[in-house]
Design an enzyme around this catalytic site. Structure first.
Site, PDB file in Angstrom:
ATOM      1  N   HIS A  74       0.600  -0.852  -0.785  1.00 53.36           N
ATOM      2  CA  HIS A  74       0.176  -0.173   0.182  1.00 53.36           C
ATOM      3  C   HIS A  74       0.967   1.642   0.136  1.00 53.36           C
ATOM      4  O   HIS A  74       1.740   1.338   1.041  1.00 53.36           O
ATOM      5  CB  HIS A  74      -0.984   0.011   1.469  1.00 53.36           C
ATOM      6  CG  HIS A  74      -0.260  -0.065   2.423  1.00 53.36           C
ATOM      7  ND1 HIS A  74       0.387   0.933   3.265  1.00 53.36           N
ATOM      8  CD2 HIS A  74       0.286  -0.575   3.583  1.00 53.36           C
ATOM      9  CE1 HIS A  74       0.608   1.261   4.571  1.00 53.36           C
ATOM     10  NE2 HIS A  74       0.553  -0.589   4.243  1.00 53.36           N
ATOM     11  N   ASP A  76      -0.483   4.600   0.250  1.00 51.64           N
ATOM     12  CA  ASP A  76      -1.668   5.211   1.957  1.00 51.64           C
ATOM     13  C   ASP A  76      -0.154   5.131   3.113  1.00 51.64           C
ATOM     14  O   ASP A  76      -0.380   3.866   3.504  1.00 51.64           O
ATOM     15  CB  ASP A  76      -3.173   4.538   2.078  1.00 51.64           C
ATOM     16  CG  ASP A  76      -2.735   3.585   2.464  1.00 51.64           C
ATOM     17  OD1 ASP A  76      -2.495   2.949   1.958  1.00 51.64           O
ATOM     18  OD2 ASP A  76      -3.685   3.642   3.501  1.00 51.64           O
ATOM     19  N   GLU A 141      -4.798   1.154   2.730  1.00 48.51           N
ATOM     20  CA  GLU A 141      -5.401  -0.108   4.004  1.00 48.51           C
ATOM     21  C   GLU A 141      -5.275   0.706   5.171  1.00 48.51           C
ATOM     22  O   GLU A 141      -5.262   0.153   6.023  1.00 48.51           O
ATOM     23  CB  GLU A 141      -3.709  -0.719   3.541  1.00 48.51           C
ATOM     24  CG  GLU A 141      -2.939  -1.784   4.444  1.00 48.51           C
ATOM     25  CD  GLU A 141      -2.778  -1.934   5.314  1.00 48.51           C
ATOM     26  OE1 GLU A 141      -2.694  -3.097   6.377  1.00 48.51           O
ATOM     27  OE2 GLU A 141      -1.860  -0.336   6.552  1.00 48.51           O
ATOM     28  N   GLU A 142      -4.394   1.857   5.605  1.00 49.92           N
ATOM     29  CA  GLU A 142      -4.303   2.703   6.651  1.00 49.92           C
ATOM     30  C   GLU A 142      -5.292   3.352   7.289  1.00 49.92           C
ATOM     31  O   GLU A 142      -5.694   3.243   8.125  1.00 49.92           O
ATOM     32  CB  GLU A 142      -2.558   3.424   6.643  1.00 49.92           C
ATOM     33  CG  GLU A 142      -1.808   3.270   6.133  1.00 49.92           C
ATOM     34  CD  GLU A 142      -1.030   2.136   7.271  1.00 49.92           C
ATOM     35  OE1 GLU A 142      -1.908   2.180   8.729  1.00 49.92           O
ATOM     36  OE2 GLU A 142       0.245   1.563   7.644  1.00 49.92           O
ATOM     37  N   GLU A 170       4.543  -5.781   3.856  1.00 44.90           N
ATOM     38  CA  GLU A 170       4.233  -5.244   5.255  1.00 44.90           C
ATOM     39  C   GLU A 170       5.557  -5.424   5.976  1.00 44.90           C
ATOM     40  O   GLU A 170       6.828  -6.356   6.402  1.00 44.90           O
ATOM     41  CB  GLU A 170       3.350  -5.775   6.314  1.00 44.90           C
ATOM     42  CG  GLU A 170       1.827  -5.224   5.445  1.00 44.90           C
ATOM     43  CD  GLU A 170       1.411  -4.072   6.207  1.00 44.90           C
ATOM     44  OE1 GLU A 170       2.040  -3.120   6.346  1.00 44.90           O
ATOM     45  OE2 GLU A 170       0.381  -3.608   5.460  1.00 44.90           O
TER      46      GLU A 170
END
Length: 386
Positions: A74, A76, A141-142, A170
Site C-alpha cells: 500500500h 497510503d 490500507e491504513e 508489510e
C-alpha cells in the site's frame, strides 16, 4: 528494458508524495511510471462507496503464463503527527547516519521500493522466464480498507485472474531483519454495547434501573473467561475493553444508559459468527437477570486465517534465514493487514522491513536492511520460477 531501479531512490521518490490516507497525491503514479518502463500492463482502479473517499488502486502484470507470483502493498500512510517533533521533514526522504527517514518508509513504501527493484533486476537477467509477475497496490490500507484491496480482489475474482502465491511487503520484523515471517493473522471482532436502564434519584434505587450494574457484570464475565488456550500456530484469543462510558453530569442521578466497546482478536478456533453468538448469549443472560434492554452492534475487520507451511513457504523461510543469519520464525501475531483479503484468492505470506518505528515520529529504515531485503526478494523470485 530500462535500466535497473534503485530501491533507495525509488522509495525516496515515493516518500516525497505525502499520501496520507485516503489521499494519493501522486504516489500511485510513481509506481505506475516505473512499472510501465519495466513492461508491466497497469490497470488503475478507483472505488468509492457512499460516504467514503475515492481510492486509487493498481493491479499490474508482466507476462501471461502460469505461475503468477504477486507482490502486494500500500502507498497510503498514517499522518505525520507533530511535524516539529521530527528531526527531519517527514516527507523529505532524507538519509542520515545510514537510515532513510520519512513517513511510510517502513510501513510500507520501503517494501514497495525493494520488491520493485528486485523485479527489475530479475527481468533484466531473465527475459524469457516461464510465468508472470504481478503487483497489487492499494491506497486504502491504513484507513477503513473498504475501497482498496478488498475491491481489487473482487475484481480479480470476476476476471478469473489466478494468483499462485502472494508476498505482502508489510514490516514483519520487530527489531532485526529476518526475525519473522507471517503466515497468518488473527481475526478481529469489535462489539459496541449499550445497556438501557431507567433514570432516577440515587436515594430511590427501587424506582430506577441502573444500567451500570449489568454492564459491569457483562464485561466482567467476558473478560474473566478464557476463550481458548491457543493452538500450534496461534496464541490464545484475547478480549480487551477499549471504552466504558456513562454520560451523566449529576452525582445524585442514576443514569439512563451505559455503553462499552470491546474487541476480540481471535484465532482459528473461532469465527465471527461463533463469537457473535457467544457474546450475545452472555448479554442476554444479564439482560434477563436485571430486566434491562440492550443494543449491540458487531463489526468484523478480518477473519483468522493460516497459510500452511508448504514447500513454497519453507523455501522462502530458508532464503530469509540464509540471507539474514536469523532464526526466522513463522508467526501469526499482530493486527490485521490486507492479507486478510488476498488469502481468499491465493496463499500468502508477509515479509518486509523492520517495523519498530512505524507510525512513530522519525519513522526510518536502515539502508543496509533495504538492500538486503531487495536481495531476499530477488532470490525468492528466482527460486519461485525455478
Amino acid at each position: 528494458m530500462s535500466k535497473l531501479i534503485d530501491e533507495i531512490r525509488f522509495t525516496q521518490e515515493l516518500i516525497k508524495k505525502p499520501s496520507v490516507t485516503p489521499k494519493d497525491l501522486g504516489a500511485m503514479n510513481v509506481v505506475v511510471k516505473h512499472l510501465k518502463k519495466l513492461g508491466f500492463k497497469c490497470k488503475l482502479m478507483s472505488f468509492q462507496e457512499k460516504g467514503t473517499d475515492k481510492i486509487i488502486n493498481l493491479y499490474a502484470k508482466y507476462g501471461n503464463q502460469s505461475p503468477n507470483l504477486c507482490f502486494a502493498g500500500h502507498t497510503d500512510v498514517v499522518p505525520a503527527g507533530d511535524v516539529s517533533s521530527w528531526s527531519t521533514n517527514p516527507f523529505g526522504a532524507k538519509i542520515k547516519k545510514g537510515y532513510l527517514y520519512g513517513r511510510g518508509v517502513s510501513d510500507m513504501k520501503g517494501g514497495i521500493g525493494c520488491f520493485i527493484a528486485a523485479v527489475s533486476q530479475f527481468l533484466k537477467e531473465n527475459k524469457n522466464f516461464k510465468g508472470s509477475i504481478s503487483f497489487l497496490i492499494t491506497g486504502d490500507e491504513e484507513s477503513v480498507a473498504i475501497n482498496g484491496t478488498k475491491k481489487v480482489v473482487e475484481y480479480l475474482k470476476k476476471k478469473k485472474e489466478k494468483i499462485d502465491f502472494c508476498i505482502v511487503g508489510e514490516p514483519s520484523n520487530r527489531s532485526k531483519l529476518g526475525q519473522m515471517m507471517k503466515i497468518g493473522r488473527r481475526g478481529s471482532i469489535t462489539t459496541h454495547l449499550t445497556v438501557i436502564g431507567k433514570q432516577g434519584h440515587i436515594a430511590y434505587p427501587l424506582e430506577a434501573l441502573n444500567p451500570a450494574t449489568p454492564i459491569i457484570k457483562i464485561l466482567d464475565e467476558l473478560k474473566s473467561k478464557a476463550l481458548d488456550k491457543g493452538n500450534k500456530n496461534f496464541q490464545p484469543s484475547n478480549l480487551e475493553i477499549t471504552k466504558i462510558s456513562i454520560d451523566n453530569s449529576a452525582d445524585n442521578v442514576i443514569p439512563a444508559k451505559a455503553s462499552a466497546t470491546f474487541n476480540i482478536r481471535y484465532n482459528t478456533l473461532h469465527t465471527f459468527s461463533s463469537l457473535k453468538k457467544y457474546i450475545s448469549k452472555i448479554i442476554k443472560k444479564y439482560e434477563k437477570k436485571y430486566k434491562c434492554k440492550t443494543q449491540t452492534q458487531f463489526q468484523g475487520t478480518g477473519t483468522a486465517f493460516l497459510t500452511k507451511p508448504n514447500q513454497t513457504v519453507k523455501k522462502i523461510q530458508s532464503i530469509i534465514k540464509k540471507e539474514t543469519k536469523q532464526n526466522t520464525v513463522l508467526s501469526t501475531i499482530g493486527g490485521t493487514s490486507d492479507a486478510r483479503f488476498i488469502k481468499d484468492i491465493a496463499p500468502c505470506i508477509e515479509f518486509g522491513l523492520v517495523g519498530n518505528t512505524m507510525h512513530q515520529v522519525d519513522e526510518r529504515s536502515s539502508i543496509k536492511d533495504m538492500k538486503k531485503l531487495k536481495s531476499i526478494y530477488l532470490k525468492i523470485i528466482k527460486s519461485f520460477f525455478n
